[in-house]
Design a protein around this motif. Structure first.
Motif: not given
Length: 237
Positions: A36-41, A43-47, A65-71, A73-76
């Motif tokens: 997936a292309a994580n928007p990085l904008r 946390l609520p929006g990316d999840a 999830g890698h790095s911030y991607g872990g945040m 996937i946890t939220q999503a």
């Protein structure tokens, strides 16, 4: 529970992009995989976006999830019955209210702040990226110079808001099987933070790679793929 084999959804973090998973994908032959292309904008929006990807895939999924991607996937994964397992690759595994910034600063050792460049964005606030000259040593020290130079040029910046957003709701790792793989030479997230997050999550599997940099998916794709396959098999996939 569906008998369908889960699709693996790979979610990159800050200062990387979806192609950073290419080496891992090559080693996941026979599995259905989406990077997936994580928007990085935010946390609520990316999840919410990753949840959209999950709906598009349909059926059971394993979130990686890698790095911030872990945040993300946890939220999503919260209250989402399609998620079978979580895999954290040098990633944040936050508890309620914790942000990427708070977790990385909880233990000494990160040198990321000194390598960042920032600039304002039209939607408000700033976004940050790693300076080109600092990228190889900071982010991908055990990758080749050529690979790191390409990654530096294709990195996706992240907003300061996303780094400061805290997890809402109960963390999905409390109720889902989890796996962790991380390097002890990560200069973005101190290894003490990785150990702390893994220990409290009580994972099904945990690997710590000597000399592993933050860019594990690029520099050590075989070990990352092996951990993901363990997760798939661990949930009957």
């Amino acid at each position: 529970m569906s008998d369908q084999r889960p699709t693996i959804i790979l979610v990159h973090g800050a200062f990387a992009e979806s192609a950073s998973w290419n080496g891992v994908i090559e080693r996941l032959g026979g599995y259905d995989v989406v990077a997936a292309a994580n928007p990085l904008r935010s946390l609520p929006g990316d999840a919410a976006y990753v949840a959209d990807v999950m709906r598009g895939v349909g059926g059971p999924v394993i979130l990686v999830g890698h790095s911030y991607g872990g945040m993300v996937i946890t939220q999503a994964a919260g209250d989402n019955p399609s998620v079978r397992a979580l895999v954290y690759v040098n990633a944040f595994a936050p508890d309620t209210g914790e942000s990427a910034l708070s977790l990385s600063g909880q233990f000494p050792g990160s040198t990321l702040a000194d390598t960042l460049v920032q600039y304002p964005v039209s939607t408000g606030g700033n976004e940050v990226a790693i300076g080109q000259d600092a990228y190889h040593r900071q982010f991908a020290a055990d990758a080749s110079a050529d690979a790191a130079a390409l990654m530096a040029r294709t990195q996706r910046p992240i907003t300061e808001q996303a780094l400061n957003d805290g997890l809402t709701g109960d963390p999905a790792w409390r109720s889902l099987p989890t796996w962790f793989v991380f390097g002890d030479a990560d200069m973005n997230i101190p290894v003490a933070a990785h150990r702390f997050m893994a220990e409290r999550a009580k994972p099904q599997g945990q690997r710590e790679l000597p000399g592993g940099s933050h860019a594990m998916a690029v520099a050590r794709p075989s070990e990352v793929a092996e951990t993901i396959i363990e997760a798939v098999r661990g949930v009957g996939g």
